[in-house]
Write a protein that holds these residues in place. Structure first.
Motif, PDB file in Angstrom:
ATOM      1  N   VAL A 199       0.851  -1.184   0.000  1.00  0.00           N
ATOM      2  CA  VAL A 199       0.000   0.000   0.000  1.00  0.00           C
ATOM      3  C   VAL A 199       0.887   1.235   0.000  1.00  0.00           C
ATOM      4  O   VAL A 199       1.912   1.276   0.690  1.00  0.00           O
ATOM      5  CB  VAL A 199      -0.938   0.020   1.222  1.00  0.00           C
ATOM      6  N   LYS A 200       0.510   2.224  -0.763  1.00  0.00           N
ATOM      7  CA  LYS A 200       1.291   3.456  -0.821  1.00  0.00           C
ATOM      8  C   LYS A 200       1.451   4.042   0.576  1.00  0.00           C
ATOM      9  O   LYS A 200       0.478   4.169   1.325  1.00  0.00           O
ATOM     10  CB  LYS A 200       0.615   4.477  -1.740  1.00  0.00           C
ATOM     11  N   ILE A 201       2.682   4.387   0.927  1.00  0.00           N
ATOM     12  CA  ILE A 201       3.006   4.895   2.255  1.00  0.00           C
ATOM     13  C   ILE A 201       3.194   6.401   2.215  1.00  0.00           C
ATOM     14  O   ILE A 201       3.818   6.936   1.292  1.00  0.00           O
ATOM     15  CB  ILE A 201       4.296   4.227   2.792  1.00  0.00           C
ATOM     16  N   ASP A 202       2.657   7.074   3.218  1.00  0.00           N
ATOM     17  CA  ASP A 202       2.889   8.507   3.363  1.00  0.00           C
ATOM     18  C   ASP A 202       4.238   8.690   4.034  1.00  0.00           C
ATOM     19  O   ASP A 202       4.359   8.611   5.256  1.00  0.00           O
ATOM     20  CB  ASP A 202       1.771   9.137   4.200  1.00  0.00           C
ATOM     21  N   LEU A 203       5.282   8.927   3.235  1.00  0.00           N
ATOM     22  CA  LEU A 203       6.634   9.018   3.775  1.00  0.00           C
ATOM     23  C   LEU A 203       6.826  10.221   4.686  1.00  0.00           C
ATOM     24  O   LEU A 203       7.793  10.272   5.450  1.00  0.00           O
ATOM     25  CB  LEU A 203       7.652   9.061   2.624  1.00  0.00           C
ATOM     26  N   ALA A 204       5.909  11.163   4.640  1.00  0.00           N
ATOM     27  CA  ALA A 204       6.004  12.323   5.530  1.00  0.00           C
ATOM     28  C   ALA A 204       5.852  11.910   6.991  1.00  0.00           C
ATOM     29  O   ALA A 204       6.282  12.633   7.899  1.00  0.00           O
ATOM     30  CB  ALA A 204       4.939  13.354   5.160  1.00  0.00           C
ATOM     31  N   ARG A 205       5.272  10.717   7.223  1.00  0.00           N
ATOM     32  CA  ARG A 205       5.101  10.223   8.584  1.00  0.00           C
ATOM     33  C   ARG A 205       6.414   9.716   9.164  1.00  0.00           C
ATOM     34  O   ARG A 205       6.515   9.452  10.352  1.00  0.00           O
ATOM     35  CB  ARG A 205       4.063   9.095   8.612  1.00  0.00           C
ATOM     36  N   PHE A 206       7.444   9.555   8.309  1.00  0.00           N
ATOM     37  CA  PHE A 206       8.731   9.014   8.753  1.00  0.00           C
ATOM     38  C   PHE A 206       9.861   9.959   8.352  1.00  0.00           C
ATOM     39  O   PHE A 206      10.681   9.657   7.483  1.00  0.00           O
ATOM     40  CB  PHE A 206       8.957   7.625   8.139  1.00  0.00           C
ATOM     41  N   PRO A 207       9.927  11.125   8.991  1.00  0.00           N
ATOM     42  CA  PRO A 207      10.916  12.131   8.607  1.00  0.00           C
ATOM     43  C   PRO A 207      12.362  11.696   8.832  1.00  0.00           C
ATOM     44  O   PRO A 207      13.272  12.234   8.188  1.00  0.00           O
ATOM     45  CB  PRO A 207      10.549  13.330   9.494  1.00  0.00           C
ATOM     46  N   ASP A 208      12.577  10.731   9.751  1.00  0.00           N
ATOM     47  CA  ASP A 208      13.953  10.307  10.056  1.00  0.00           C
ATOM     48  C   ASP A 208      14.420   9.143   9.203  1.00  0.00           C
ATOM     49  O   ASP A 208      15.530   8.635   9.383  1.00  0.00           O
ATOM     50  CB  ASP A 208      14.052   9.907  11.540  1.00  0.00           C
ATOM     51  N   LEU A 209      13.603   8.705   8.260  1.00  0.00           N
ATOM     52  CA  LEU A 209      13.960   7.589   7.406  1.00  0.00           C
ATOM     53  C   LEU A 209      15.117   8.001   6.488  1.00  0.00           C
ATOM     54  O   LEU A 209      15.091   9.077   5.895  1.00  0.00           O
ATOM     55  CB  LEU A 209      12.746   7.188   6.558  1.00  0.00           C
TER      56      LEU A 209
END
Length: 302
Positions: A199-209
């Motif tokens: 499922v498409k992930i909202d990468l904004a939820r993981f700023p430290d990635l």
């Protein structure tokens, strides 16, 4: 269809939020159970309908108790409980412990859903057709030798990685689903698992990635389905009358039954995992299996 009361954990974003909007749009009452009450309230304002924002931090035993106490005060019955929330932060390099002394992913993704279900079972059992829905991951297919480490599920002495912790917890939830369906045999309550696809992930939820991980997930997203597409599976599993007698099943995003991992189906492995689970929680199961010959003690819980 009469309006139902449905609890969705982690309903302020992603699939949980999309599912809440989809189900509320059909006139059902949806409890948005989220770690942040502020975010839950914002989601409620956006979704509208008969929705209620509630605070529930699945990494906190105290929060789970407070939420279930609130449910008992405000709700006569719960028709569907969807365990959507999960902890899977790929940026973690070391294990994180909860205030209660548990490795965070193990507790949030496995122990907490079991505790939450147990504390709400008296409300679910009053429903004409109660449903408990856990959420699995298609990613388990890439980990065919995954097991639950009975001796060290919380990575006290072995190397921690968020992926290892996550897939262990999801495998344990598969086993819990099978076990719970057996315990609920003879009741009007079912237990099934949804296997979430890419499922498409909202990468904004993981700023430290790390950037390389962001690039990898951006590439994977090209072949992923949207949260809205996965939402249809959530809604139908929760509401479809044709599923009222189906229990102990793993459903893919097209609502087709798919096999559980071999390890997850092994009766002895299930027993060991569930003994470990309730021992760590320090409680007895809220429901126990009984057949036509009379009540039966659940093996391993004496």
């Amino acid at each position: 269809m009469p309006a139902k009361t449905i609890i969705i954990t982690g309903a302020n974003s992603g699939i949980g939020r999309a599912a809440a909007a989809r189900i509320a749009g059909e006139g059902h009452r949806v409890i948005l159970a989220c770690r942040s009450l502020e975010k839950a309230a914002a989601a409620r304002a956006d979704i509208g309908g008969n929705t209620i924002a509630a605070e529930l931090d699945l990494a906190s035993r105290r929060s789970i108790h407070a939420f279930t106490d609130w449910v008992h005060q405000e709700l006569d019955q719960v028709d569907v409980l969807i365990h959507n929330a999960a902890d899977f932060d790929l940026s973690k390099t070391e294990r994180e412990m909860t205030a209660d002394g548990f490795e965070r992913i193990w507790f949030t993704n496995h122990l907490a859903p079991v505790l939450l279900t147990d504390r709400l079972m008296d409300r679910i059992i009053t429903s004409p057709q109660g449903r408990v829905i856990t959420v699995s991951s298609k990613g388990l297919l890439a980990h065919p030798f995954q097991t639950v480490n009975i001796d060290d599920p919380m990575f006290a002495t072995r190397r921690f990685t968020p992926a290892a912790a996550y897939y262990q917890s999801k495998l344990a939830q598969n086993m819990y689903t099978i076990w719970l369906a057996q315990q609920l045999s003879g009741t009007m309550v079912t237990a099934n698992a949804i296997r979430v696809s890419k499922v498409k992930i909202d990468l904004a939820r993981f700023p430290d990635l790390p950037q390389w991980m962001k690039n990898l997930y951006a590439l994977k997203s090209l072949l992923a389905i949207t949260p809205e597409q996965m939402t249809e599976t959530y809604a139908r599993t929760a509401l479809d009358p044709s599923l009222r007698n189906r229990s102990g099943t793993l459903l893919d995003h097209q609502l087709k039954a798919v096999p559980f991992p071999a390890y997850a189906k092994d009766p002895l492995c299930i027993e060991r995992v569930m003994i470990l689970t309730y021992r760590q929680l320090g409680i007895q199961p809220a429901v126990t299996f009984s057949d036509a010959s009379g009540p039966a003690e659940p093996t391993g819980f004496r």
